[in-house]
Structure formats: structure tokens, C-alpha cells
Design an enzyme around this catalytic site. Structure first.
Site, short mmCIF file in Angstrom:
data_model
loop_
_atom_site.label_atom_id
_atom_site.label_comp_id
_atom_site.label_asym_id
_atom_site.label_seq_id
_atom_site.Cartn_x
_atom_site.Cartn_y
_atom_site.Cartn_z
CG ASP A 126 2.74 75.35 44.25
OD1 ASP A 126 2.04 74.51 44.88
OD2 ASP A 126 3.11 75.15 43.08
C1 BGC Z 1 1.44 72.06 42.78
C2 BGC Z 1 0.15 72.84 42.94
C3 BGC Z 1 -0.81 72.04 43.76
C4 BGC Z 1 -0.16 71.74 45.11
C5 BGC Z 1 -1.03 70.92 46.02
C6 BGC Z 1 2.02 71.61 44.10
O1 BGC Z 1 3.04 70.71 43.92
O2 BGC Z 1 2.39 72.84 42.09
O3 BGC Z 1 -0.39 73.12 41.68
O4 BGC Z 1 -2.01 72.72 43.93
O5 BGC Z 1 1.03 71.00 44.89
O6 BGC Z 1 -1.12 69.61 45.54
#
Ligand code: BGC
Length: 855
Positions: free
Chosen positions: A228
Site C-alpha cells: 500500500d
Molecule cells: C490506500 C490504497 C490506495 C493508495 C493509492 C492508500 O492510502 O490505502 O487503497 O490504493 O492509497 O491511492
């Protein structure tokens, strides 16, 4: 993949230096992988996910189709519909020149308070896994990779980057890993995103049990695993656990020099680098970009009418009719002279929750306007007044840029705010870059000009002129991630240079909102300017990843001051003589969002008062609730509240869907994918959510959602699997294909479903299993969902629903044996149209004579 490409991947890998291979193991930037042009390796682009494809700009980017939230899709109980949305989502991803969609979100809901519940499907792992599988198959059927997330047990947002969850292995496997396990088999995602949290002391991106043993080992997963965003916590440990790609780039935990040193010392590291680099090359090939060095095309918006139609249809299939006394719904326009619309969401465009699932929609629709348009088509005479009733803004609303109340330079100039980037803290001299923003919510974590390094001093000016529709008192507000000052009419109005507190805005890194109330006059244009420097106020809580990447963010609000008590009284007065009152209440992307959890399940800001007051003066009240998780409904039994519609978040078609359902243009066929408890305190996780001191214990174990309410006989407001229809259905006597189950076999329950009404509709047949007394020490739920089938039936039609359950579905995880086991004994199979015990029909018993096990 064909043998030639596989061979070429190996040949390319063999030609790469260690440095080159390592360089592939972290992103190039926020949304792209690293290219190696001299080796014909292109960069591929990823995009959030899950309600559409937002592209490479977090706020203010290209418009995109806004699909319904995961929870609405969960309520459809229709994986094939998820497949159809997946197909069109892949076209959206292509329009953003991306190859990988960062979705679906498929974690199970643990608490009704979870901030990201709206993004995922259900409190039940089977339903979540099946819906995710449909979505993944659809997306990938057109050559775009799906990224199932967040692996695993990401059920809360509080302390999300470092909360340490204590979860026993049976619960982890049977509930939280289960949706992923199902989707591995049935959806086969090309990518997986690890979760931020820690499980039993180890971060998910480096977790030997979940990543190495289960995902790579037991499930033989050969796809790509990415972190993530800023959720890669180690260099070697994460690599050895099986995390291929650190996101976003450039590398923070995987700097080339140190990584090379580690690899030179250890052969297992070199081998793991090869494996991960191979998986990255394989993904590039799978998405059709192998050796494709054509420059990335600019993003565009499709705004495709077919997509709009599908979103609208999905909205109807996911909307859940919770109450409908005396067939109040659908409304019969011919017999109604006046239908009043009130409530905070009646004229609002509530499409989805907040955070990375949010995007710039192609268009938005609101319930009131679409209802008025629809009603005019049917019966020109009807009066449809609108009264606000109450306001639920959590923060002062963004400036109404689209409405023309903010322009870059006075009345006749372009609508928007002018953003200028400068070197140095002062925001003076020649700007390095400029752009016009169409929103006053500018989260600038991915749009700093590349010529400014995150480690140098820099600043922005955000400026324009604002006007207001009426004379009066207005709240003006500012929240920023770093030091800022707001000037109105050339005078300092808000000094946010040395703030100390952070709030929930901008994914939890924005300062607490600072609000000033002033008088403004219609017709005047007021110059507004925010000077925001990259200085992190010294006494404010730090956020190392955001500091490192030089994130800025500015959110400006302007809105009239209001008093809900006055608005409620006005509404009650206006609806006394209405034949029906539609109250549209709920939450929105301020109350439900990534980065924070809800603090309670009450409808915020006097909405319960509004409903109670209206129900005192009108006997035909219809409540429509938009939320991505349960809310308390203390007025549900009020005899004047005749109908309740759970509308969730239906994306850009939300308004049409609500109007369709109210008028019977769509027959709602959603079923609750989660339980609505009477109050949040009834939820089994209540005492242990979100935990204490950055730690949380999953003390309720398997007793998640309906598993608990059923087992402990706790009364609910509305049970799992429940939902009414405008049709009536009858369910025949179910039968089973066999009375005995052995390893490797399946059994099928067959039941006739008839539509006994003159309205076409759909029913969801649900199969629950009660297992025999177990030898396992963990307390087991009285029954569990093991299969379901949605049946669409025309008037008077009958169809047979066949629900097949495989042998593995009856397995439980035995911690003692370290294996899955199907225990011997009699399993009772129950069939029905909700989880309500008394209404389920016995289909018979399945006997397992001899236990079997596997890993
Ligand atoms: C989220 C993800 C997301 C990523 C990119 C993170 O903060 O948990 O689900 O895909 O950001 O935006």
C-alpha cells in the site's frame, strides 16, 4: 501467457544487472513503475480504484465514471453484475492510460464504525470473496490487471499504518483471509496490495505467515504483490516475505546501493530479487505492454452513456427496501398531489465515500432534481416542493467553484482558483509552474512540479475572487498540511502558520479546520489568497511519509451560517399538507472515509430529530438513507415512517437510482450484506474497536456480524440478507442432490422460486449451513452462509435456483492440527431469503462419514 513471451521474459531478466533488477522493485513515481528503455521494459501506470479509475491526479484530475461503492455491489448479491462493472471499469482504466486498477477492496467488515466499510462488500467472507471474484474477472477479461486489497485484515483506519492486531489463526483464516482465498481460486487477480496494519506483531508487507506461507505457499500465488502507499516497512524482510513492489516511488525502503550490498551478501536475497523482477515483467506482459515503448498517452474522460446505464441498473439491484408498510412504495403519482422532498441529502450529490476511492465524476445526480424530472414525465400536475430540513456538513463546504462563485480574477474570468508553485518559503518571484484548480480542495501530494525537490524549501499561492449568492453571515475555513495564511480582501483572516492539532481532513494529515465568521454581500467580489509554505509547524504531529514526499494540501471552505433547529421547524411547517414526504438522510464522504473511522453510528447533525419532527406532522413519511455502513434508525418502528430505503452510495447515478426506486421504474432487489444492529454497542467488536494504545484484539473471534447476532440471539434492527421487493415471491420445498459428502465432491441444493406478483423482480436465495458440534475449542457460529443465487423473475414466472457447495466450504481451520478439516457429522442445510432463522426452510442433512483434512 504464450511460451514465446515467457521465454523472452527469462531472456530479458538474464540481461539485467543487479542494479537494474532492484530498480524495478519500487515505483518510479506515485503511479508508475520504473522503465528500463534500453532493455525494452516500459513503465506501466496504476490507478485507484475501486469506484472508477481516477488517473494520476489525486484531486482536480480528469473526470471519470463514478461507479457504485463496494457495499452497494455487495447488496446486489450478484457476482455477474460485478463482472459487468469490471468490464467497463477496465475501459475507464485504459482512458487514463493505466494498466492496473488498484481494486477491489475486499476485507470483511468487523465493526460498523470502519471508515472504509463502504469500499468493501460485506461482513461475510463468502459474499465478499464471490463479489471480488466477479469484479476481478470482469476487469481482467479486457486485459487490465485488478489489484485485490488490502491483504489482510485492514478493518480499521484508526492508527492504520501501525495498529497491531491480535488475531488467532482460525479467525484470520476463516474470516479475514477467506475473501482473498476465494478470489485467488475464482478471480485469480494479477496483483495484490498488502495492508498497512500489523498482525500479531509483524507488518503485513513483510508477514511470513500471510504472505509467504499462505499466499505464496498454500495458494501458489505467482502474481504481483505491491505495498500500500508508503506501506513498505523493510527492505530485505519484505522482499523475502514475497512483496515485489514498493509503492509509491521513488524507493524509500529499497534504495539501490543498500539493496545491492544486501544482495551481494546473501544468495537468497538475489534469488528473491530475480523472482520479484520476473513478476514485474510478467505483469507488464499480462497487461499487453511487453516491449511496448510507445509514450504514455494523455488521460481523457470517456463519459460513456452505456456505463451510466450499467451504474444505474447496478444501483437498483443494490438498493435495499427495508420497510414498506401498506405498499407505500412505489409512489403512485396519479393519486398524489404533493410530494415534499426534504433532508440534507435530498439536493446533494452523494456518490461515494472519501479517500482514494473518490474521484472527479463525469457528472453527478441528486435525488430531488431527478425525481422532479421523472415525475413531470408521468404526471405534470404533481407539486414537489423542496425544503432543506437540516444540514450535515462536517466541515465548511468547499467553495462552489462550478456554480461560478469563485473565479481566478473577478466576475468575467475563468471559474477556478489559480495555483502557483514557487521555490523558497515566501511564494514570491517567478512561479515555477501554474495551474487552474476547479475545486477548493487541493490535496497536492502527487502534483508538485518535478523540478522542485521535496527536500528543498518551496511554497504555493492559491488565489482567486469569491462572491456569494445572498447577503449574510458566512463561515470561511482553512485546513492545510503545512504552514499557511489566508488573506481576504488583502487582509489576514486566518493564520494557520503555527497550528498544533491535526484533524481528519486530507487523509488525516490536514490541520484542524480553522473557521472565521464574517458578513459578505451579494454582488461583491472578494480577493482570496492562501499562502502555503512547505514548513511543517514544529508543534504539530509529524507524518514522516508525507514530510518526505513534500506533500502540500489546502482546503478552503465558504458557506452561509445555519441553524438546524430553524431548518427543521421550517420543514415541519412546509410538509404538513403533503401527501407524502421523502426525507433523504445519511452520511457522505466527510463522515465515511479512508483514513479515519466513525465515532458512532448515529446519523449526524440532528437528522434523527428531523425525521421524528416530520413524522409528528405527516403520516406518510418515506426515509431514504445513503450510507456505506449501518446507521441507527431509532424511528424505524414509528408508524408514520411508512417506508425506508437503504440507498448506499450509487456513484454518479445516485440521484436517478433513488428516483427510479421511489417511482417503481426499478424494483429494488438488494439484500443487506451486513447487519443493521439496533445500536453500535450491540456489535460484538464494540468493546475492542478500535483498541487502545495502537493495539487491537479481535476478541470476538469468529463471531463477526450475523454470526454473532444469530448465535447469541441478539435482536437486530435489520438482519443480514434481508430486503423487501415490490414483487412477492414464494419459495418451494428445497431438496439436496445428495445426502452424503466425501472429499472432492460437491452437493447442490435445488429450490423453486416463483414470482407471485404482477411486478418483475429478483430474489436472492441464500443457503446457510449449521455444522455438527465441533471438536475445535473456538466458539462456532450457529450457522454460516455457504452459497447464494440471485434469480430474476418476470411476473408469474418460476425458476429453479441451484446452489452448489464444494467440499472445502465445510472446512474449519484446526489450530491444533495446523490444517483445514471437514469434521464428520451431520450438516443441516437451510434455505431462505434472509438470515432470519425462523424463516429458513430445511433442505435436508449432509452427512460426512469420515473426516478429511488438507493444507
Ligand atoms: C490506500 C490504497 C490506495 C493508495 C493509492 C492508500 O492510502 O490505502 O487503497 O490504493 O492509497 O491511492
Amino acid at each position: 501467457m504464450d511460451a514465446t513471451t515467457l521465454k523472452e521474459i527469462e531472456e530479458t531478466l538474464a540481461q539485467l544487472t543487479l542494479e537494474e533488477k532492484i530498480s524495478l522493485l519500487a515505483g518510479k513515481d506515485f503511479w508508475r513503475t520504473v522503465p528500463l528503455p534500453e532493455k525494452q521494459i516500459p513503465s506501466i501506470k496504476v490507478s485507484d480504484g475501486p469506484s472508477g479509475a481516477r488517473g494520476d491526479t489525486f484531486s482536480g484530475g480528469q473526470k471519470a465514471a463514478f461507479f457504485p461503492s463496494g457495499i452497494l455491489m455487495g447488496a446486489t448479491f450478484n457476482p455477474e453484475l460485478a463482472y459487468e462493472t469490471g468490464e467497463l471499469l477496465s475501459e475507464e482504466v485504459r482512458a487514463k492510460s493505466a494498466s492496473v486498477l488498484l481494486a477491489p477492496t475486499a476485507c470483511c467488515h468487523r465493526s460498523p464504525l470502519g471508515g472504509r466499510n463502504f469500499e468493501s462488500y460485506s461482513e461475510d467472507p463468502l459474499l465478499s470473496g464471490k463479489m471480488a471474484s466477479g469484479y476481478i474477472r470482469g476487469v481482467q477479461s479486457r486485459g487490465i490487471a485488478a489489484t485485490m486489497k488490502h491483504f489482510v485484515a485492514n478493518e480499521q483506519e484508526t492508527w492504520r499504518l501501525y495498529v497491531d492486531e491480535t488475531i488467532d489463526e482460525t479467525t484470520l483464516r476463516e474470516i479475514y483471509l477467506k475473501p482473498f482465498e476465494i478470489a485467488m481460486r475464482e478471480g485469480q487477480p494479477w496483483a495484490i496490495m498488502t495492508a498497512y496494519n500489523i498482525i500479531n506483531g509483524v507488518h503485513c508487507d513483510s508477514h511470513p505467515l500471510t504472505l509467504k506461507q499462505v499466499l505464496r505457499g498454500e495458494w501458489n500465488y505467482e502474481g504481483l504483490v505491491m505495498s500500500d502507499w508508503f506501506g513498505c516497512n523493510s527492505m530485505v524482510e519484505s522482499l523475502l516475505a514475497g512483496l515485489d513492489l514498493e509503492m509509491p516511488g521513488p524507493a524509500r525502503k529499497r534504495p539501490i546501493k543498500e539493496f545491492v550490498e544486501a544482495a551481494e551478501k546473501d544468495e537468497s536475497v538475489r534469488k528473491a530479487i530475480d523472482d520479484s523482477a520476473r513478476r514485474i515483467l510478467t505483469l507488464i506482459a499480462k497487461v499487453g505492454k511487453w516491449k511496448d515503448m510507445t509514450p504514455e498517452a494523455p488521460e481523457y474522460s470517456r463519459n460513456d452513456p452505456e456505463t451510466g446505464k450499467l451504474i444505474r441498473r447496478a444501483g437498483g439491484e443494490g438498493t435495499v427496501l427495508l420497510k414498506n408498510e401498506g405498499k407505500t412504495l412505489p409512489l403512485q403519482p396519479g393519486s398524489l398531489k404533493k410530494v415534499a422532498f426534504i433532508g440534507p441529502n435530498a439536493k446533494a450529490t452523494v456518490a461515494g465515500g472519501g479517500g482514494s476511492a473518490n474521484l472527479e465524476p463525469n457528472y453527478l445526480t441528486q435525488p430531488y432534481e431527478t425525481f422532479v424530472t421523472a415525475i413531470k414525465e408521468i404526471n405534470g400536475d404533481i407539486e414537489v416542493p423542496w425544503v432543506q430540513g437540516c444540514i450535515i456538513d462536517r466541515w465548511v463546504p468547499n467553495i462552489d467553484v462550478e456554480g461560478g462563485f469563485c473565479r481566478v480574477g473577478g466576475p468575467d474570468s475563468e471559474a477556478g482558483l489559480f495555483l502557483e508553485w514557487f521555490r523558497g518559503y515566501e511564494a514570491t518571484g517567478e512561479p515555477v509552474a501554474t495551474t487552474v484548480f476547479k475545486t477548493s480542495n487541493a490535496f497536492l501530494w502527487d502534483s508538485r512540479p518535478t523540478s522542485i525537490s521535496p527536500s528543498e524549501e518551496f511554497s504555493v499561492r492559491f488565489s482567486g475572487q469569491i462572491s456569494v449568492p445572498e447577503d449574510g453571515k458566512y463561515n470561511i475555513s482553512l485546513s492545510t498540511i503545512t504552514a499557511s495564511k489566508l488573506y481576504l480582501n488583502g487582509e489576514l483572516l486566518i493564520d494557520n502558520w503555527d497550528f498544533k492539532e491535526r484533524g481528519n481532513l486530507m487523509m488525516n494529515v490536514g490541520s484542524e479546520e480553522v473557521v472565521k465568521t464574517i458578513e459578505l454581500k451579494k454582488g461583491e467580489w472578494y480577493p482570496i489568497l492562501v499562502h502555503n509554505s512547505s514548513i511543517w509547524p514544529k508543534d504539530s504531529p509529524r507524518d514522516p511519509p508525507m514530510e518526505e514526499i513534500g506533500a502540500l494540501g489546502i482546503r478552503l471552505g465558504v458557506a452561509p451560517v445555519y441553524d438546524n433547529a430553524v431548518l427543521i421547524a421550517e420543514a415541519a411547517d412546509a410538509v404538513k399538507d403533503a401527501d407524502a414526504v421523502v426525507i433523504v438522510v445519511g452520511l457522505n464522504n466527510e463522515w465515511e472515509s479512508e483514513s479515519y473511522d466513525r465515532s458512532d453510528t448515529k446519523l449526524p447533525n440532528n437528522q434523527d430529530d428531523l425525521i421524528e419532527e416530520i413524522a409528528k406532522v405527516n403520516q406518510n413519511v418515506i426515509v431514504v438513507n445513503q450510507s456505506g455502513a449501518p446507521v441507527d434508525m431509532p424511528w424505524a418502528e414509528n408508524s408514520n415512517v411508512k417506508a425506508i430505503v437503504q440507498a448506499w452510495y450509487a456513484g454518479q447515478e445516485a440521484g436517478h437510482v433513488i428516483a427510479d426506486v421511489l417511482l417503481g421504474k426499478q424494483n429494488p432487489s438488494g439484500k443487506l450484506p451486513l447487519t443493521f444492529p439496533i445500536k453500535v454497542q450491540d456489535n460484538p467488536s464494540y468493546l475492542y474497536f478500535p483498541g487502545r494504545d495502537q493495539k487491537v484484539e479481535y476478541t470476538e473471534k469468529l463471531m463477526v456480524g450475523y454470526r454473532y447476532y444469530d448465535t447469541e440471539n441478539v435482536q437486530t434492527r435489520f438482519p443480514f440478507g434481508y430486503g423487501l421487493s415490490y414483487s412477492t415471491f414464494s419459495i418451494g420445498e428445497p431438496s439436496l442432490s445428495t445426502a452424503e459428502l466425501t472429499e472432492g465432491q460437491t452437493f447442490t441444493a435445488n429450490v423453486d422460486v416463483s414470482n407471485t406478483s404482477n411486478v418483475a423482480g429478483a430474489e436472492v436465495v441464500q443457503l446457510y449451513v449449521k455444522r455438527p458440534a465441533s471438536t475445535s475449542s473456538i466458539k462456532r457460529p450457529v450457522k454460516e452462509l455457504k452459497g447464494f443465487k440471485k434469480v430474476h423473475l418476470g411476473t408469474g414466472e418460476t425458476a429453479t435456483a441451484n446452489i452448489t457447495v464444494d467440499d472445502k466450504s465445510l472446512g474449519i481451520w484446526s489450530t491444533e492440527a495446523g490444517k483445514w478439516v471437514v469434521e464428520a457429522g451431520d450438516y443441516e442445510v437451510l434455505i431462505g431469503t434472509s438470515s432470519v432463522q425462523d424463516e429458513l426452510k430445511p433442505a435436508g442433512k449432509i452427512t460426512v462419514k469420515a473426516a478429511w483434512s488438507w493444507i
